[in-house]
Design an enzyme around this catalytic site. Sequence first.
Site, short mmCIF file in Angstrom:
data_model
loop_
_atom_site.label_atom_id
_atom_site.label_comp_id
_atom_site.label_asym_id
_atom_site.label_seq_id
_atom_site.Cartn_x
_atom_site.Cartn_y
_atom_site.Cartn_z
CE LYS A 123 -4.13 0.06 0.70
NZ LYS A 123 -5.19 -0.54 -0.26
CB THR A 132 -2.58 -3.30 -0.50
OG1 THR A 132 -3.90 -3.17 -0.85
CG2 THR A 132 -1.97 -4.20 -1.55
CG HIS A 189 22.05 26.65 -13.89
ND1 HIS A 189 23.07 26.44 -13.70
CD2 HIS A 189 21.52 25.56 -14.45
CE1 HIS A 189 23.48 25.01 -14.07
NE2 HIS A 189 22.37 24.69 -14.60
O1 LIG Z 1 29.28 23.37 -10.17
C1 LIG Z 1 29.11 23.17 -11.32
N1 LIG Z 1 29.41 21.86 -11.76
C2 LIG Z 1 29.26 21.52 -13.26
O2 LIG Z 1 29.54 20.59 -13.60
C3 LIG Z 1 28.69 22.84 -13.99
N2 LIG Z 1 28.35 22.84 -15.44
C4 LIG Z 1 27.98 23.91 -15.64
O3 LIG Z 1 27.49 24.38 -16.74
N3 LIG Z 1 27.92 24.80 -14.47
C5 LIG Z 1 28.49 23.86 -13.37
N4 LIG Z 1 28.63 24.15 -12.04
#
Ligand SMILES: O=c1[nH]c(=O)c2[nH]c(=O)[nH]c2[nH]1
Length: 312
Positions: free
Chosen positions: A12, A57, A261
């Site tokens: 479950k 279950t 990013h």
């Molecule tokens: O810390 C990072 N590792 C990566 O492998 C990578 N590749 C990337 O484009 N930026 C980063 N930053």
Amino acid sequence: MAIVLGPHQYGKAENRVVRIYRDSPRHEIHDVNVSTALRGAFDPAHLVGDQSAVLPTDTQKQTAYAYAKEKGLTSIEPYGLELARHFVDDVEPVTGARIEIEEYAWERVVVDGTEHDFTFVRRGQEVRTAAVTVEGKGDAQRTWVVGGFKDLVLLKTTGSEFHDFLTDEYTLLEPTSDRIMATSLEAKWRFDSAALESAALESSAGFDWEGVYAGVKQTMVEVFATLHSLALQQTLYEMGKAVLERFPMIVELRMSAPNKHHFLYDLAPFGLKNRNEVFNADDRPYGLIQASVLRDDAPAAGAAWDVAGGFA
Ligand SMILES: O=c1[nH]c(=O)c2[nH]c(=O)[nH]c2[nH]1
């Protein structure tokens, strides 16, 4: 050619169990999502529809709720151990059990400077996780416990570089010596199964599950903050290493870290300088850095990482 039944399990998934301790005016809450999976001699159910070995279950669900009262639900690891051992020890056709648990944390609201007894606000931080696997009966029984968390969102505004990377004709990325580093960290740590079998780990009373959890999380957060990072890869390794150095009962740690990013926004069209002050927080695509760190004498992982059996 013959068609044969491959590995199988059933259980479950995602029982939302909320356990309140209300023996004093100051209540406690434990809010979990627990999934059970049983392995064993269930071939006839698949092959000919014979349910005689199949513990429903629904029964597994009822057990998860009953055990929250009967055995208690404080730390998620011992709760998972109780359930897994029960299914394997007490249900004849079951030869293995995997219990996966997530815990959603609540903290008390504060009223007039005082913590309230029975009102909570959901803590927006990480989700704690545990995965307990028990295989085999009697003396041959083996147990694996993996603790962890996911969705721990961390960000540092400096102290992170990324340069001197390999380039080819498709490389556009500019090197940087000062960037934002942000991630939503998932970490899972495998406890030493031999230590688990010792009496100290048998009960929640005998082992400080809460202390280890808080300590591992704090260790990782501290390394993330204080390490001057040359890459997220380096940060992961140093976080894992610090955990293994501080917690002897942990033999392996696995991490998954999306690189959230933050791109410097181009303010030049407006005649403005951007000295690492305004960024675009991009959500996808993201780099995904994954690493494990382990002791060189770590015992074999066995079924510890066998997440949901590897089924689709
Ligand atoms: O810390 C990072 N590792 C990566 O492998 C990578 N590749 C990337 O484009 N930026 C980063 N930053």
